[in-house]
Design a protein around this motif. Structure first.
Motif, PDB file in Angstrom:
ATOM      1  N   ALA A   9       0.794  -1.225   0.000  1.00  0.00           N
ATOM      2  CA  ALA A   9       0.000   0.000   0.000  1.00  0.00           C
ATOM      3  C   ALA A   9       0.833   1.285   0.000  1.00  0.00           C
ATOM      4  O   ALA A   9       0.283   2.382   0.018  1.00  0.00           O
ATOM      5  CB  ALA A   9      -0.947   0.003   1.204  1.00  0.00           C
ATOM      6  N   HIS A  10       2.136   1.152   0.003  1.00  0.00           N
ATOM      7  CA  HIS A  10       2.960   2.371  -0.073  1.00  0.00           C
ATOM      8  C   HIS A  10       4.236   2.062  -0.851  1.00  0.00           C
ATOM      9  O   HIS A  10       5.191   1.518  -0.317  1.00  0.00           O
ATOM     10  CB  HIS A  10       3.300   2.878   1.337  1.00  0.00           C
ATOM     11  N   THR A  11       4.202   2.377  -2.131  1.00  0.00           N
ATOM     12  CA  THR A  11       5.389   2.134  -2.957  1.00  0.00           C
ATOM     13  C   THR A  11       5.794   3.412  -3.681  1.00  0.00           C
ATOM     14  O   THR A  11       5.045   4.399  -3.703  1.00  0.00           O
ATOM     15  CB  THR A  11       5.121   1.077  -4.057  1.00  0.00           C
ATOM     16  N   HIS A  12       6.982   3.373  -4.240  1.00  0.00           N
ATOM     17  CA  HIS A  12       7.416   4.357  -5.225  1.00  0.00           C
ATOM     18  C   HIS A  12       7.848   3.503  -6.400  1.00  0.00           C
ATOM     19  O   HIS A  12       9.023   3.314  -6.657  1.00  0.00           O
ATOM     20  CB  HIS A  12       8.543   5.216  -4.665  1.00  0.00           C
ATOM     21  N   PHE A  13       6.842   2.923  -7.023  1.00  0.00           N
ATOM     22  CA  PHE A  13       7.036   1.840  -7.978  1.00  0.00           C
ATOM     23  C   PHE A  13       7.756   2.299  -9.242  1.00  0.00           C
ATOM     24  O   PHE A  13       8.668   1.628  -9.725  1.00  0.00           O
ATOM     25  CB  PHE A  13       5.653   1.277  -8.317  1.00  0.00           C
ATOM     26  N   TRP A 198      -5.103  12.410  -3.364  1.00  0.00           N
ATOM     27  CA  TRP A 198      -3.914  13.256  -3.295  1.00  0.00           C
ATOM     28  C   TRP A 198      -3.034  12.905  -2.109  1.00  0.00           C
ATOM     29  O   TRP A 198      -3.514  12.545  -1.042  1.00  0.00           O
ATOM     30  CB  TRP A 198      -4.315  14.731  -3.209  1.00  0.00           C
ATOM     31  N   LYS A 199      -1.737  13.097  -2.333  1.00  0.00           N
ATOM     32  CA  LYS A 199      -0.769  12.880  -1.254  1.00  0.00           C
ATOM     33  C   LYS A 199      -0.217  14.204  -0.769  1.00  0.00           C
ATOM     34  O   LYS A 199       0.177  15.054  -1.558  1.00  0.00           O
ATOM     35  CB  LYS A 199       0.383  12.016  -1.784  1.00  0.00           C
ATOM     36  N   ILE A 200      -0.185  14.376   0.544  1.00  0.00           N
ATOM     37  CA  ILE A 200       0.403  15.593   1.111  1.00  0.00           C
ATOM     38  C   ILE A 200       1.366  15.211   2.231  1.00  0.00           C
ATOM     39  O   ILE A 200       1.111  14.266   2.991  1.00  0.00           O
ATOM     40  CB  ILE A 200      -0.699  16.570   1.622  1.00  0.00           C
ATOM     41  N   GLU A 274      -0.220   8.165   6.430  1.00  0.00           N
ATOM     42  CA  GLU A 274       0.941   7.377   6.043  1.00  0.00           C
ATOM     43  C   GLU A 274       1.996   7.418   7.132  1.00  0.00           C
ATOM     44  O   GLU A 274       2.339   8.485   7.640  1.00  0.00           O
ATOM     45  CB  GLU A 274       1.546   7.915   4.736  1.00  0.00           C
ATOM     46  N   HIS A 275       2.483   6.284   7.481  1.00  0.00           N
ATOM     47  CA  HIS A 275       3.578   6.052   8.439  1.00  0.00           C
ATOM     48  C   HIS A 275       3.097   6.004   9.892  1.00  0.00           C
ATOM     49  O   HIS A 275       3.222   5.009  10.550  1.00  0.00           O
ATOM     50  CB  HIS A 275       4.748   7.026   8.245  1.00  0.00           C
ATOM     51  N   PHE A 276       2.553   7.144  10.399  1.00  0.00           N
ATOM     52  CA  PHE A 276       1.962   7.130  11.747  1.00  0.00           C
ATOM     53  C   PHE A 276       2.952   6.514  12.750  1.00  0.00           C
ATOM     54  O   PHE A 276       2.577   5.715  13.592  1.00  0.00           O
ATOM     55  CB  PHE A 276       0.658   6.292  11.694  1.00  0.00           C
ATOM     56  N   SER A 339       5.627  -1.174   1.916  1.00  0.00           N
ATOM     57  CA  SER A 339       7.073  -1.317   2.134  1.00  0.00           C
ATOM     58  C   SER A 339       7.817   0.001   2.030  1.00  0.00           C
ATOM     59  O   SER A 339       8.910   0.143   2.555  1.00  0.00           O
ATOM     60  CB  SER A 339       7.651  -2.278   1.096  1.00  0.00           C
ATOM     61  N   ASP A 340       7.245   0.986   1.338  1.00  0.00           N
ATOM     62  CA  ASP A 340       7.961   2.222   1.018  1.00  0.00           C
ATOM     63  C   ASP A 340       9.281   1.903   0.294  1.00  0.00           C
ATOM     64  O   ASP A 340      10.206   2.700   0.328  1.00  0.00           O
ATOM     65  CB  ASP A 340       8.216   3.042   2.284  1.00  0.00           C
ATOM     66  N   MET A 341       9.378   0.722  -0.272  1.00  0.00           N
ATOM     67  CA  MET A 341      10.553   0.243  -1.010  1.00  0.00           C
ATOM     68  C   MET A 341      11.810   0.153  -0.148  1.00  0.00           C
ATOM     69  O   MET A 341      12.919   0.316  -0.638  1.00  0.00           O
ATOM     70  CB  MET A 341      10.852   1.140  -2.241  1.00  0.00           C
TER      71      MET A 341
HETATM   72 ZN   LIG Z   1       7.214   6.850   0.644  1.00  0.00          ZN
END
Ligand SMILES: [Zn+2]
Length: 385
Positions: A9-13, A198-200, A274-276, A339-341
């Motif tokens: 659910a969290h990539t920079h693919f 959107w991402k902020i 995200e992250h929390f 994973s956030d890669m």
């Molecule tokens: Zn990230």
């Protein structure tokens, strides 16, 4: 469990794929070898970006110098990015192409931080390169049994996914989020490519000591900082509700988390934090009560949460409250795993949270697996073929 696939659910693919498509210098034993590897790329690309060198593995035991890159590559822009991703060395041709205003471009060709982290924006890849990068990253995803990813995008990347779906080449599901500067973003959706919202970014990171803290402090007394006023986040909430989309809100420190909870109160409809990473007890309660989805990275525990690791080094005694995934799960919080890669590997994330050092972080294997394979965005039985 058969038939299940992982949902990251969290990539920079796309960035990951671009990275994989470039010359890999990580296995070179000398600077000389690295340079000859890059020479093979001359004529194949507009700019040559070599990735992941590590001078400690080289005979020369030193950084590349701009002068030697100029000598070897007089007509082609060349950048060599170090394995850490925060430092690079450029030749004169490449330096000339960096627009003014980017921070930490040194005359000796050494590039630092901002400019290195944003190479893909400074030297935008072509549409074809983007598509190739996605396919390359997809090979890795399929190998890991990742069948759905959530990616942070610029509009062009989103279009590349859509086009690959049309060409029948996309084998995974993609939920795309665009950076908040693209407020007018409006694109069609495919069957397997959806626009999430959107991402902020409300704060930075613990590693850089820029995550915004309130009750906690960094070991040097710092508190990090917030990047936006409440009003800006408020506007984004309005936009998301008007358009029926959700927000992906990056908030790591307890002060940034407080800002989401304050502004989001009564407005939440599927929005995610995200992250929390550094939430206080009562903040966890409130986030769950408001209905936020908590998009967390179990691998961060494996990477940094052991005694003497990055969290303890930067936060001192308070570091124990990081990533309390187990506690949140047992309180009934809605959790997504990504994973956030770092690295791109759900099994490593699962292993990290199962073996977490603190009980409030820990999950059983079964619980962790369940979270990493669940998604409410696409129907599970409907898969790209
Ligand atoms: Zn990230």
């Amino acid at each position: 469990m058969e038939g299940d696939y992982f949902v990251d659910a969290h990539t920079h693919f796309v960035s990951f794929g671009l990275h994989l498509e470039r010359p890999d210098l990580s296995k070179t034993k000398s600077l000389k070898e690295a340079i000859s590897l890059l020479k093979k790329e001359v004529g194949k690309r507009g700019i040559i970006i070599g990735e992941d060198w590590d001078e400690s593995r080289w005979e020369e035991k030193r950084f590349p110098a701009k002068e030697e890159l100029d000598r070897e590559f007089p007509d082609v822009p060349v950048i060599m990015r170090r394995i850490c991703g925060h430092v690079a060395v450029a030749n004169t041709r490449a330096l000339e192409l960096i627009p003014p205003g980017w921070k930490y471009v040194r005359e000796d060709g050494v590039l630092l931080e901002d400019v290195v982290l944003n190479l893909n924006r400074i030297f935008p890849p072509s549409f074809d390169e983007i598509k190739r990068a996605i396919l390359r990253a997809q090979e890795v995803a399929l190998h890991l049994n990742v069948g759905e990813i959530h990616d942070v995008l610029i509009p062009e990347y989103y279009r590349a996914y859509l086009e690959l779906e049309k060409e029948g080449k996309l084998k995974i599901k993609v939920l795309g989020f665009v950076l908040d500067e693209f407020r007018d973003f409006e694109e069609p959706e495919g069957k397997f490519v959806k626009f999430g919202g959107w991402k902020i970014f409300l704060d930075g990171s613990i590693g850089a000591r820029t995550a915004a803290l309130e009750k906690f402090s960094y070991t040097d007394g710092g508190k990090g900082m917030l990047l936006h006023e409440d009003e800006e986040l408020e506007e984004l909430f309005k936009l998301a509700r008007e358009r029926g989309k959700v927000l992906m809100i990056h908030a790591i420190g307890d002060r940034a988390i407080e800002q989401v909870l304050r502004v989001g109160k009564g407005r939440v409809c599927g929005d995610r934090i995200e992250h929390f990473e550094l939430a206080r007890d009562e903040q966890i309660e409130r986030a769950i009560e408001e209905g936020f989805i908590l998009s967390m990275q179990p691998n961060f525990i494996g990477n940094w949460s052991h005694g003497g690791g990055l969290y303890e080094k930067n936060l001192g005694r308070d570091y124990r409250i990081n990533n309390r995934i187990g506690l949140i799960y047992r309180k009934g919080g809605k959790i997504l795993f990504g994973s956030d890669m770092m690295p791109f590997s759900p099994p490593y994330g699962i292993d990290s949270v199962v073996r977490a050092p603190f009980p409030e972080q820990r999950l059983s294997y079964r619980e962790a697996y369940k979270i990493y394979t669940s998604s409410s965005f696409f129907s599970k039985n409907n898969q790209p073929s």
